[in-house]
Design a protein around this motif. Structure first.
Motif, PDB file in Angstrom:
ATOM      1  N   MET A 235     -17.161  -8.856  23.865  1.00 29.87           N
ATOM      2  CA  MET A 235     -18.170  -7.952  23.316  1.00 29.87           C
ATOM      3  C   MET A 235     -17.556  -7.119  22.203  1.00 29.87           C
ATOM      4  SD  MET A 235     -18.277  -5.533  26.698  1.00 29.87           S
ATOM      5  CE  MET A 235     -16.840  -5.777  27.752  1.00 29.87           C
ATOM      6  N   LEU A 236     -18.425  -6.571  21.375  1.00 30.16           N
ATOM      7  CA  LEU A 236     -18.011  -5.654  20.319  1.00 30.16           C
ATOM      8  C   LEU A 236     -19.198  -4.762  19.980  1.00 30.16           C
ATOM      9  CD1 LEU A 236     -19.433  -6.840  17.489  1.00 30.16           C
ATOM     10  CD2 LEU A 236     -17.632  -8.535  17.740  1.00 30.16           C
ATOM     11  N   GLN A 237     -18.904  -3.656  19.328  1.00 33.99           N
ATOM     12  CA  GLN A 237     -19.959  -2.735  18.916  1.00 33.99           C
ATOM     13  C   GLN A 237     -19.677  -2.230  17.508  1.00 33.99           C
ATOM     14  OE1 GLN A 237     -22.139   0.368  21.460  1.00 33.99           O
ATOM     15  NE2 GLN A 237     -20.707   1.657  20.346  1.00 33.99           N
ATOM     16  N   ASN A 238     -20.676  -2.391  16.630  1.00 36.32           N
ATOM     17  CA  ASN A 238     -20.612  -1.879  15.265  1.00 36.32           C
ATOM     18  C   ASN A 238     -19.493  -2.534  14.450  1.00 36.32           C
ATOM     19  OD1 ASN A 238     -22.786  -0.248  15.908  1.00 36.32           O
ATOM     20  ND2 ASN A 238     -21.523   1.546  16.336  1.00 36.32           N
ATOM     21  N   ASP A 239     -19.329  -2.050  13.223  1.00 33.21           N
ATOM     22  CA  ASP A 239     -18.289  -2.523  12.304  1.00 33.21           C
ATOM     23  C   ASP A 239     -18.406  -4.010  12.019  1.00 33.21           C
ATOM     24  OD1 ASP A 239     -16.933   0.057  12.087  1.00 33.21           O
ATOM     25  OD2 ASP A 239     -16.307  -0.291  14.157  1.00 33.21           O
ATOM     26  N   VAL A 240     -19.655  -4.510  11.970  1.00 34.17           N
ATOM     27  CA  VAL A 240     -19.913  -5.903  11.620  1.00 34.17           C
ATOM     28  C   VAL A 240     -20.937  -5.910  10.488  1.00 34.17           C
ATOM     29  CG1 VAL A 240     -20.767  -8.139  12.410  1.00 34.17           C
ATOM     30  CG2 VAL A 240     -19.441  -6.693  13.970  1.00 34.17           C
ATOM     31  N   PRO A 241     -20.674  -6.617   9.387  1.00 37.20           N
ATOM     32  CA  PRO A 241     -21.622  -6.638   8.265  1.00 37.20           C
ATOM     33  C   PRO A 241     -22.992  -7.156   8.709  1.00 37.20           C
ATOM     34  CG  PRO A 241     -19.538  -7.621   7.625  1.00 37.20           C
ATOM     35  CD  PRO A 241     -19.473  -7.415   9.102  1.00 37.20           C
ATOM     36  N   PRO A 242     -24.071  -6.614   8.142  1.00 43.00           N
ATOM     37  CA  PRO A 242     -25.421  -7.028   8.554  1.00 43.00           C
ATOM     38  C   PRO A 242     -25.668  -8.523   8.443  1.00 43.00           C
ATOM     39  CG  PRO A 242     -25.524  -5.036   7.229  1.00 43.00           C
ATOM     40  CD  PRO A 242     -24.113  -5.505   7.183  1.00 43.00           C
ATOM     41  N   GLU A 243     -25.148  -9.168   7.382  1.00 46.31           N
ATOM     42  CA  GLU A 243     -25.387 -10.603   7.247  1.00 46.31           C
ATOM     43  C   GLU A 243     -24.692 -11.385   8.346  1.00 46.31           C
ATOM     44  OE1 GLU A 243     -21.841  -9.651   4.557  1.00 46.31           O
ATOM     45  OE2 GLU A 243     -23.773  -8.751   5.040  1.00 46.31           O
ATOM     46  N   LEU A 244     -23.560 -10.857   8.847  1.00 43.58           N
ATOM     47  CA  LEU A 244     -22.868 -11.513   9.951  1.00 43.58           C
ATOM     48  C   LEU A 244     -23.617 -11.283  11.261  1.00 43.58           C
ATOM     49  CD1 LEU A 244     -20.491 -13.244  10.663  1.00 43.58           C
ATOM     50  CD2 LEU A 244     -19.062 -11.204  10.821  1.00 43.58           C
ATOM     51  N   VAL A 245     -24.210 -10.095  11.424  1.00 39.90           N
ATOM     52  CA  VAL A 245     -25.046  -9.842  12.596  1.00 39.90           C
ATOM     53  C   VAL A 245     -26.216 -10.823  12.629  1.00 39.90           C
ATOM     54  CG1 VAL A 245     -26.565  -8.175  13.737  1.00 39.90           C
ATOM     55  CG2 VAL A 245     -24.411  -7.401  12.720  1.00 39.90           C
ATOM     56  N   THR A 246     -26.845 -11.026  11.476  1.00 39.01           N
ATOM     57  CA  THR A 246     -27.962 -11.975  11.390  1.00 39.01           C
ATOM     58  C   THR A 246     -27.517 -13.379  11.777  1.00 39.01           C
ATOM     59  OG1 THR A 246     -28.981 -10.665   9.633  1.00 39.01           O
ATOM     60  CG2 THR A 246     -29.696 -12.952   9.841  1.00 39.01           C
ATOM     61  N   TYR A 247     -26.341 -13.768  11.328  1.00 41.60           N
ATOM     62  CA  TYR A 247     -25.802 -15.089  11.666  1.00 41.60           C
ATOM     63  C   TYR A 247     -25.538 -15.196  13.166  1.00 41.60           C
ATOM     64  CZ  TYR A 247     -22.522 -19.020  11.793  1.00 41.60           C
ATOM     65  OH  TYR A 247     -21.891 -20.187  12.101  1.00 41.60           O
ATOM     66  N   LEU A 248     -24.922 -14.167  13.752  1.00 39.73           N
ATOM     67  CA  LEU A 248     -24.589 -14.210  15.174  1.00 39.73           C
ATOM     68  C   LEU A 248     -25.838 -14.185  16.048  1.00 39.73           C
ATOM     69  CD1 LEU A 248     -21.538 -11.743  15.206  1.00 39.73           C
ATOM     70  CD2 LEU A 248     -21.474 -14.244  15.334  1.00 39.73           C
ATOM     71  N   ALA A 249     -26.901 -13.550  15.563  1.00 38.97           N
ATOM     72  CA  ALA A 249     -28.134 -13.455  16.352  1.00 38.97           C
ATOM     73  C   ALA A 249     -28.744 -14.830  16.623  1.00 38.97           C
ATOM     74  CB  ALA A 249     -29.139 -12.565  15.636  1.00 38.97           C
ATOM     75  N   LYS A 250     -28.398 -15.807  15.816  1.00 37.97           N
ATOM     76  CA  LYS A 250     -28.954 -17.152  15.984  1.00 37.97           C
ATOM     77  C   LYS A 250     -28.196 -17.974  17.018  1.00 37.97           C
ATOM     78  CE  LYS A 250     -30.356 -17.177  11.108  1.00 37.97           C
ATOM     79  NZ  LYS A 250     -30.155 -17.832   9.777  1.00 37.97           N
ATOM     80  N   ASP A 251     -27.055 -17.466  17.486  1.00 35.64           N
ATOM     81  CA  ASP A 251     -26.231 -18.240  18.409  1.00 35.64           C
ATOM     82  C   ASP A 251     -26.682 -18.010  19.848  1.00 35.64           C
ATOM     83  OD1 ASP A 251     -23.890 -18.962  20.165  1.00 35.64           O
ATOM     84  OD2 ASP A 251     -23.071 -19.527  18.212  1.00 35.64           O
ATOM     85  N   PRO A 252     -27.022 -19.062  20.593  1.00 40.44           N
ATOM     86  CA  PRO A 252     -27.522 -18.894  21.969  1.00 40.44           C
ATOM     87  C   PRO A 252     -26.468 -18.380  22.941  1.00 40.44           C
ATOM     88  CG  PRO A 252     -27.187 -21.219  21.464  1.00 40.44           C
ATOM     89  CD  PRO A 252     -27.009 -20.477  20.178  1.00 40.44           C
ATOM     90  N   GLN A 253     -25.193 -18.403  22.547  1.00 42.09           N
ATOM     91  CA  GLN A 253     -24.139 -17.897  23.419  1.00 42.09           C
ATOM     92  C   GLN A 253     -24.111 -16.371  23.475  1.00 42.09           C
ATOM     93  OE1 GLN A 253     -20.224 -20.327  23.106  1.00 42.09           O
ATOM     94  NE2 GLN A 253     -21.060 -20.234  21.018  1.00 42.09           N
ATOM     95  N   LEU A 254     -24.796 -15.735  22.504  1.00 38.59           N
ATOM     96  CA  LEU A 254     -24.653 -14.301  22.333  1.00 38.59           C
ATOM     97  C   LEU A 254     -25.964 -13.571  22.555  1.00 38.59           C
ATOM     98  CD1 LEU A 254     -22.524 -14.311  19.048  1.00 38.59           C
ATOM     99  CD2 LEU A 254     -21.706 -14.394  21.414  1.00 38.59           C
ATOM    100  N   SER A 255     -25.863 -12.295  22.908  1.00 39.30           N
ATOM    101  CA  SER A 255     -27.014 -11.397  22.973  1.00 39.30           C
ATOM    102  C   SER A 255     -26.712 -10.174  22.131  1.00 39.30           C
ATOM    103  CB  SER A 255     -27.312 -10.986  24.419  1.00 39.30           C
ATOM    104  OG  SER A 255     -26.231 -10.252  24.963  1.00 39.30           O
ATOM    105  N   ILE A 256     -27.762  -9.575  21.567  1.00 39.98           N
ATOM    106  CA  ILE A 256     -27.591  -8.451  20.651  1.00 39.98           C
ATOM    107  C   ILE A 256     -28.513  -7.311  21.061  1.00 39.98           C
ATOM    108  CG2 ILE A 256     -27.882  -7.662  18.268  1.00 39.98           C
ATOM    109  CD1 ILE A 256     -26.976 -10.324  17.291  1.00 39.98           C
ATOM    110  N   GLN A 257     -27.968  -6.101  21.093  1.00 41.82           N
ATOM    111  CA  GLN A 257     -28.750  -4.879  21.293  1.00 41.82           C
ATOM    112  C   GLN A 257     -28.628  -4.016  20.035  1.00 41.82           C
ATOM    113  OE1 GLN A 257     -28.240  -2.645  25.036  1.00 41.82           O
ATOM    114  NE2 GLN A 257     -26.893  -4.289  25.756  1.00 41.82           N
ATOM    115  N   ARG A 258     -29.717  -3.334  19.694  1.00 44.36           N
ATOM    116  CA  ARG A 258     -29.706  -2.398  18.573  1.00 44.36           C
ATOM    117  C   ARG A 258     -30.204  -1.045  19.059  1.00 44.36           C
ATOM    118  NH1 ARG A 258     -29.482  -5.533  13.698  1.00 44.36           N
ATOM    119  NH2 ARG A 258     -29.964  -7.744  14.096  1.00 44.36           N
ATOM    120  N   HIS A 259     -29.715   0.009  18.397  1.00 47.24           N
ATOM    121  CA  HIS A 259     -30.100   1.365  18.792  1.00 47.24           C
ATOM    122  C   HIS A 259     -30.044   2.257  17.557  1.00 47.24           C
ATOM    123  CE1 HIS A 259     -30.101   5.243  20.876  1.00 47.24           C
ATOM    124  NE2 HIS A 259     -30.415   4.601  21.986  1.00 47.24           N
ATOM    125  N   PRO A 260     -31.085   3.079  17.320  1.00 48.69           N
ATOM    126  CA  PRO A 260     -31.026   4.005  16.181  1.00 48.69           C
ATOM    127  C   PRO A 260     -29.808   4.914  16.283  1.00 48.69           C
ATOM    128  CG  PRO A 260     -33.239   3.923  17.094  1.00 48.69           C
ATOM    129  CD  PRO A 260     -32.355   3.179  18.061  1.00 48.69           C
TER     130      PRO A 260
END
Length: 518
Positions: free
Chosen positions: A243-268
């Protein structure tokens, strides 16, 4: 607003580097997956990827965000906050005996220190007495200067006597408590922390790894520093971190969101990004120059095109939804013509442009953001020499005041006493975090009036007036509040995100199923 054609040219300016990095990332990803296909790493430890390692595991001296978040796991504190930024009991309940006298009662179910000794009122007194001693040079001393003296009544009762009344005083007592008997022996808490938090220290073999033990179930937790965000993401995909939190470029977050191995949470988020300036430098101390910088930056376009909308513009260190936040502040809209006019009034022109050195960390995404800001400043006639450094060097320079301008973020801000810590003339390092050496009688007056106010409505009015004044004189150039994002392997569950981005969710995170081999 920046026209779309200009944004396109701006993105093209930085595009080749990103394309090369992304191509390299895909190639590296293939190698990672190939090597891990037959035997994916197995471990009993939960592994958390960090962009930067904690610099100090002693809460009396720690000031960086990673240290603060890790120290929350190692040490307990008297007071914490709920989601509305209101103080709540942690180690202790409290009562106000008089305007200058607060009594804290330690909870009977509190945990002992990790060495087995009980946590008592004497430990509380010793921790805060150490911080208040000017000879110890704690950076938190300035914030706690309202404490006159501390008296222990019995093993579980400690009294704080103040040199002035302050309704918000309990909100100040959020530092981790250390064992007195080890402080007397000058124990090296920075490298071998001993607190009473839910995690205990196991080992730190080098600056890239830190192992803690979750005491309630003996679960091992390993923090792993991986500075390069692309490599950090690849290690997550390959199962080398969980796991990791923050410090990831938005375009990389978008790429990782497509991977079924991973889950993503967002918070204001409430983390405040800004450009800091030296108020002792002959150029940046000029208000016209700072105003020009503020009008030269197109925040909305950066948020939309670079941050993928995962942020909101900022006008003050406190967000407007904070109880002491200000809703109506001076707006520095994107206006390059006005920025050029202000620079001309300050004596700069195309023949004699303003030249500044801009420092940032070597994190690739922070360099990318700084490059965009460099480009926007150049469009109005501010020539910026951009220099990136490893985190330790960069942060050391900022704390020492070795800069003209820099970009950074304040994280985890909950109480308005941050204004004293950051902007009061008494808070020049090492007594606080007034790193730009800002000195203003008006700011000091408003901060002091807010500190002395005995009515919460009056406090709020003074803090709002202060924010209005700061928005006029610009000791910081505000940028935005970035959202938080947590990315984990699918089998990792139970992590609850916080509005300040802390790591408290690690108290309950679990691995619900083993990682599947290919």
């Amino acid at each position: 607003m920046l026209h779309s054609s200009v944004v396109t040219r701006l993105l093209i300016l930085i595009g080749p580097t990103l394309l090369i990095r992304f191509a390299w990332a895909l190639g590296t990803l293939c190698l990672f997956l190939f090597l891990s296909a037959c035997a994916e790493p197995q471990t009993d430890s939960l592994r958390f990827g960090l962009a930067s390692a904690p610099t100090n595991l002693d809460p009396r001296f720690a000031t960086d965000a990673t240290s603060d978040r890790v120290n929350r796991l190692l040490y307990e504190r008297l007071v914490d906050f709920n989601d509305a930024f209101e103080p709540r009991p942690a180690l202790a309940e409290w009562e106000q005996i008089s305007p200058r006298h607060f009594r804290f009662h330690l909870k009977p179910d509190r945990a002992p220190f990790h060495d087995g000794t009980p946590l008592t009122a004497q430990d509380v007194k010793a921790t805060y007495d150490f911080i208040l001693d000017a000879n110890n040079a704690s950076p938190h001393r300035g914030t706690l200067a309202l404490i006159d003296h501390i008296a222990v009544q019995d093993e579980t009762t400690v009294d704080f006597h103040l040199n002035r009344p302050d309704l918000l005083f309990p909100s100040f007592l959020t530092l981790g408590i250390l064992p007195n008997h080890l402080m007397q022996k000058n124990h090296p808490f920075h490298s071998h922390p001993i607190g009473s938090g839910p995690f205990s220290f196991v080992t730190r073999p080098d600056e890239t790894r830190l192992e803690l033990l979750r005491l309630k179930d003996r679960q091992l937790l390993t923090f792993i520093k991986v500075q390069e965000p692309t490599v950090r993401a690849l290690k997550l995909l390959a199962g080398e971190i969980d796991m990791l939190q923050n410090d990831v470029p938005p375009e990389l977050v978008t790429y990782l969101a497509k991977d079924p191995q991973l889950s993503i949470q967002r918070h204001p988020g409430t983390n405040f990004s800004y450009i800091g300036v030296s108020l002792e430098d002959p150029y940046t101390k000029q208000l016209l120059v700072r105003q020009a910088m503020a009008h030269a930056i197109d925040r909305e376009s950066v948020i939309r095109y670079v941050l993928s909308g995962a942020a909101r513009t900022a006008q003050s260190l406190l967000p407007p939804d904070h109880w002491a936040g200000a809703l109506e502040l001076k707006q520095y809209e994107y206006n390059p013509e006005k920025a050029r006019s202000l620079l001309a009034q300050a004596g700069f022109s195309s023949h004699a442009p303003l030249r500044l050195t801009y420092k940032t960390s070597s994190d690739p995404f922070r360099v990318r953001l700084a490059t965009i800001l460099q480009h926007q400043l150049a469009q109005v006639g501010i020539q910026v020499d951009l220099r990136s450094y490893d985190w330790g060097t960069f942060y050391g320079d900022i704390k020492a005041g070795r800069f003209q301008i820099y970009s950074l973020s304040w994280v985890g801000v909950k109480t308005p006493d941050i204004f004293h810590y950051v902007f009061h003339s008494e808070s020049i390092p090492p007594n606080g975090a007034n790193r730009g050496r800002f000195s203003s009688h008006e700011a000091d007056r408003l901060i002091d009036q807010a500190n002395h106010a005995q009515d919460i409505v009056d406090k709020k009015q003074y803090y709002q007036a202060l924010q209005g004044y700061l928005s006029e004189v610009l000791p910081y150039v505000p940028l935005w509040y970035e959202d938080h994002v947590f990315i984990a392997r699918r089998e990792i569950t139970g992590f609850r995100m916080a509005n300040d981005g802390n790591f408290d969710g690690l108290k309950d995170v679990q691995r619900t199923a083993p990682t599947l081999s290919m």
